[in-house]
Design an enzyme around this catalytic site. Sequence first.
Site, PDB file in Angstrom:
ATOM      1  N   GLU A 115       0.840  -1.201   0.000  1.00  0.00           N
ATOM      2  CA  GLU A 115       0.000   0.000   0.000  1.00  0.00           C
ATOM      3  C   GLU A 115       0.874   1.249   0.000  1.00  0.00           C
ATOM      4  OE1 GLU A 115      -0.965   0.089   4.779  1.00  0.00           O
ATOM      5  OE2 GLU A 115      -2.282  -1.004   3.433  1.00  0.00           O
ATOM      6  N   LYS A 117       2.825   4.608   0.887  1.00  0.00           N
ATOM      7  CA  LYS A 117       3.341   5.255   2.099  1.00  0.00           C
ATOM      8  C   LYS A 117       2.977   6.723   1.974  1.00  0.00           C
ATOM      9  CE  LYS A 117       7.480   5.639   4.996  1.00  0.00           C
ATOM     10  NZ  LYS A 117       6.843   6.517   5.914  1.00  0.00           N
ATOM     11  N   ASP A 119       2.664  10.580   3.036  1.00  0.00           N
ATOM     12  CA  ASP A 119       3.492  11.538   3.745  1.00  0.00           C
ATOM     13  C   ASP A 119       2.579  12.491   4.514  1.00  0.00           C
ATOM     14  OD1 ASP A 119       5.757  12.710   4.576  1.00  0.00           O
ATOM     15  OD2 ASP A 119       6.117  13.847   2.737  1.00  0.00           O
ATOM     16  N   TYR A 238      -4.099   2.690   8.062  1.00  0.00           N
ATOM     17  CA  TYR A 238      -3.147   1.710   7.542  1.00  0.00           C
ATOM     18  C   TYR A 238      -2.902   0.551   8.502  1.00  0.00           C
ATOM     19  CZ  TYR A 238       0.308   4.341  10.290  1.00  0.00           C
ATOM     20  OH  TYR A 238       0.990   4.967  11.289  1.00  0.00           O
ATOM     21  N   LYS A 326      11.263   3.477  -0.507  1.00  0.00           N
ATOM     22  CA  LYS A 326      11.108   4.924  -0.689  1.00  0.00           C
ATOM     23  C   LYS A 326      11.490   5.332  -2.115  1.00  0.00           C
ATOM     24  CE  LYS A 326      10.939   7.676   2.473  1.00  0.00           C
ATOM     25  NZ  LYS A 326      11.093   8.077   3.841  1.00  0.00           N
ATOM     26  N   CYS A 420      27.966  43.380   2.056  1.00  0.00           N
ATOM     27  CA  CYS A 420      26.579  42.978   2.279  1.00  0.00           C
ATOM     28  C   CYS A 420      25.707  43.589   1.182  1.00  0.00           C
ATOM     29  CB  CYS A 420      26.111  43.459   3.649  1.00  0.00           C
ATOM     30  SG  CYS A 420      24.338  43.272   3.894  1.00  0.00           S
ATOM     31  N   CYS A 423      23.387  46.436   3.175  1.00  0.00           N
ATOM     32  CA  CYS A 423      23.898  47.645   3.844  1.00  0.00           C
ATOM     33  C   CYS A 423      25.322  47.990   3.417  1.00  0.00           C
ATOM     34  CB  CYS A 423      23.815  47.478   5.356  1.00  0.00           C
ATOM     35  SG  CYS A 423      24.995  46.279   5.995  1.00  0.00           S
ATOM     36  N   CYS A 479      27.341  39.238   7.112  1.00  0.00           N
ATOM     37  CA  CYS A 479      27.296  40.690   7.222  1.00  0.00           C
ATOM     38  C   CYS A 479      27.486  40.979   8.708  1.00  0.00           C
ATOM     39  CB  CYS A 479      25.955  41.242   6.748  1.00  0.00           C
ATOM     40  SG  CYS A 479      25.695  42.933   7.314  1.00  0.00           S
ATOM     41  N   CYS A 484      22.187  46.165  10.334  1.00  0.00           N
ATOM     42  CA  CYS A 484      21.817  45.947   8.925  1.00  0.00           C
ATOM     43  C   CYS A 484      20.301  45.776   8.814  1.00  0.00           C
ATOM     44  CB  CYS A 484      22.527  44.706   8.402  1.00  0.00           C
ATOM     45  SG  CYS A 484      21.924  44.143   6.803  1.00  0.00           S
TER      46      CYS A 484
HETATM   47  S1  IVH Z   1       2.380   0.718   8.701  1.00  0.00           S
HETATM   48  C1  IVH Z   1       5.493   0.668  11.964  1.00  0.00           C
HETATM   49  N1  IVH Z   1       1.564   1.788   6.499  1.00  0.00           N
HETATM   50  O1  IVH Z   1       5.156   5.952   8.107  1.00  0.00           O
HETATM   51  C2  IVH Z   1       4.105   0.314  12.162  1.00  0.00           C
HETATM   52  N2  IVH Z   1       2.756   3.182   7.993  1.00  0.00           N
HETATM   53  O2  IVH Z   1       7.972   5.979   8.537  1.00  0.00           O
HETATM   54  C3  IVH Z   1       3.360   0.061  10.919  1.00  0.00           C
HETATM   55  N3  IVH Z   1       3.016   5.493   7.207  1.00  0.00           N
HETATM   56  O3  IVH Z   1       4.902   5.659  11.581  1.00  0.00           O
HETATM   57  C4  IVH Z   1       3.164   1.267  10.121  1.00  0.00           C
HETATM   58  N4  IVH Z   1       1.926   5.234   5.320  1.00  0.00           N
HETATM   59  O4  IVH Z   1       3.012   6.857  10.334  1.00  0.00           O
HETATM   60  C5  IVH Z   1       2.223   2.012   7.636  1.00  0.00           C
HETATM   61  N5  IVH Z   1       0.727   2.536   4.497  1.00  0.00           N
HETATM   62  C6  IVH Z   1       1.386   2.775   5.629  1.00  0.00           C
HETATM   63  C7  IVH Z   1       1.920   4.049   5.950  1.00  0.00           C
HETATM   64  C8  IVH Z   1       2.612   4.205   7.149  1.00  0.00           C
HETATM   65  C9  IVH Z   1       2.582   6.082   6.093  1.00  0.00           C
HETATM   66  C10 IVH Z   1       3.784   6.178   8.262  1.00  0.00           C
HETATM   67  C11 IVH Z   1       3.473   5.741   9.658  1.00  0.00           C
HETATM   68  C12 IVH Z   1       4.779   5.301  10.247  1.00  0.00           C
HETATM   69  C13 IVH Z   1       5.737   6.016   9.367  1.00  0.00           C
HETATM   70  C14 IVH Z   1       7.095   5.345   9.392  1.00  0.00           C
END
Ligand code: IVH
Length: 734
Positions: A115, A117, A119, A238, A326, A420, A423, A479, A484
Amino acid sequence: MPDPAQQIAELRATLDAADRLYRLGEPTGMSDRAWDEALKQLEQLEVEHPDLAADGLDTSPTRRVGGEPIAGFQTVEHSSPMLSIDNTYNREELDAWVKRTAKALGVERFDMVLEPKVDGVALALRYEDGRLTQALTRGDGTKGDDITHNIRTVRSIPLQLRAAAEPGVAEEDEPVSIPAVLETRGEIVMPEDVFATLNAQREADGLELYANPRNTTAGNLKQKDPRNVAPGLRFIAYGKGAVDPDPFETHTDFTAALKSLGITVHEHEDVVNTADAAWDWIERFDRLRHDLPYATDGVVIKVNRYDQQRALGANSKAPRWCIAYKFAAEQATTKLLEVNWQVGKTGKLTPRATMEPVFLAGTTVTHATLHNYGEILRKGIMLGDTVTIEKAGEIIPQVVSAVAEERTGKEKPIVPPDACPECKTPVDIENDARRINELASHERKVEREKAKAEKEGRPPEVIVPPSPLGTEDETARYCPNPECPAQFRERLIHFVGRNQMDIDALGEKTIHQLADAGLLTTLGDIFTLKDHRETLLELERMGEKKVDNLIAGVEEAKSRGLRRVLAGLTIRHVGTGGAKRLAQHFGSIDALIAADEDAIAAIEDVGPITAASVRHFLDNPAGQRVIQELRDHGVDLTEAIKQPTSAGADGRGASPFAGKTIVLTGTLERYARNDLKNLLEELGAKVSGSVSKNTDLLIAGEKAGSKLTKAQSLGIEVWDEARIIKELTGRTND
Ligand code: IVH
């Protein structure tokens, strides 16, 4: 007359159903206006008939409208730690994880679920008997902040779970029964369009723009007044926290249940059982992820079966049953046209590139940072170069490299300024901050070793100093003029910033506007703005409301306390952490003024360089003037003194392990020995290799040998691994 009880019930049901469809991304059949009107009607009925409305009031759609601001956040322990995830950046590492995991499970193949990840900001939601009872931030992973009051306003999170098949849930889906306790964890995100709207509004109001959706979300959820939570935040679940009773055998069982209960889960989620298939999925997802309304920076790969997850366990930081792949930061190439040197609040000159506009990760980019002159030389970047730029999480892109093949011979060197740009004072060439920190840290180590050696009656060991100074070219330009005007404005901007005086109505643009109008010539002038109401009202984009906000914000800022003031004064080497330590140690500006350099340097984690810089500020007429001004305007220059505790430096309070001597022995299941050692040391313990009468505690894993026998004979307390896990997390290791 319709029956009000029935009307209340119907309105609640209608609004709930619309919310549910909204979460599923389906048409709700209700315009925003109709929704608002229905809500208003319901609100009125609930006020007029409190007796009829009482039942189910806490999950009524009207409860989303924020209540009163709270005084502060409660810290609450998580039902089990919220860990992080190990990262991989290439296919080999991913393959290795799949192999390793299969081997640990003793199987040929295992189901893994993939799934996105996301942000965003991690959140744990707890439902009891289907009602939302608690929302916690990740915090330090063990304990989080209770932000339930804010989360209740988020429409994409149900206040009440619904088990029955309802509109939006396919007919063939079995209704799921709701566990008495259901905790789900997920990520809360601000969709790009919501972020853009918010920033457009801020721009119109002359407020500083938010940097990116993630930080904005985090800041937004950590405010005390729920009425200010941005509309449009989305929660995507998640994972599973505490669930009781827990009938779920796989991650995908759980996400399917969440979905049918009305909680949003990832729409992209698939199960595969080979590394090749996982890789295909990742590549496919990389192509479509940019069309998602929120940022994703990778793919999370998890073992699908919970029994297998349990068998794999976790180390102290991350579970072994999942891994994140990543994606590399996005890059683009464009032409470097010009470099300007910007004056920072400490006078540091930072090169900023202007480039031909290029589209990168969702926005058109024309500026990027080059960090400092040394970086320019190291990367060999020249004016006119075709350069590769990158956005790594943050909104400000950076120049990564020059594309050598594109050189025409007409490129020109980038020359640092002699004076600078603002100034015109001749620049100082100085060590950069990192170098100063290295030296400070070396100095601290030497001091510590000296003290220790003296105590132990031996000559101190030599501690190797950092490498000699680099060339002039590699060091930063400053500077040196404290007056300034460019520096002064940056200092003003810093002073009112979120972690300092936190005057939201005084954004960057407004500061420039007020300074241009001659209303801000000293830091203290901020506190006289209320005397210039008429002048303020004459300025562009300054309505009554904005001026009132500004004045109210300034008044409020007076009582933030010494810690925030010190953090805001741009004293070199004093950031938020240092300011907190100074404020909590001395309790008032007068006590700090009265302290000599040694007394300041003696504070834990302050040290001689910071102490010298603080003294320099306090002894300097300019510094004294600022302090006097703040005092005259009634700014609070005191702080509650905190008793020092070994673990208290980070504000997390005393730890039961502080000052204890602990020995680890035997095989630990869940912790790598070193991780546990680091953790205990972080909590203030001394971890020693051998048992003696000074040992306070022995932590004994499986197959513990002579150390255990010795500890027992000395009557030393012995804990097994389960006990230490329980003490560290407040939970049994299940
Ligand atoms: S599973 C570690 N699934 O990424 C426990 N985390 O970098 C299991 N995150 O703390 C986490 N998308 O907040 C999981 N599909 C996803 C996620 C996810 C984002 C975050 C989560 C975690 C952080 C770690």
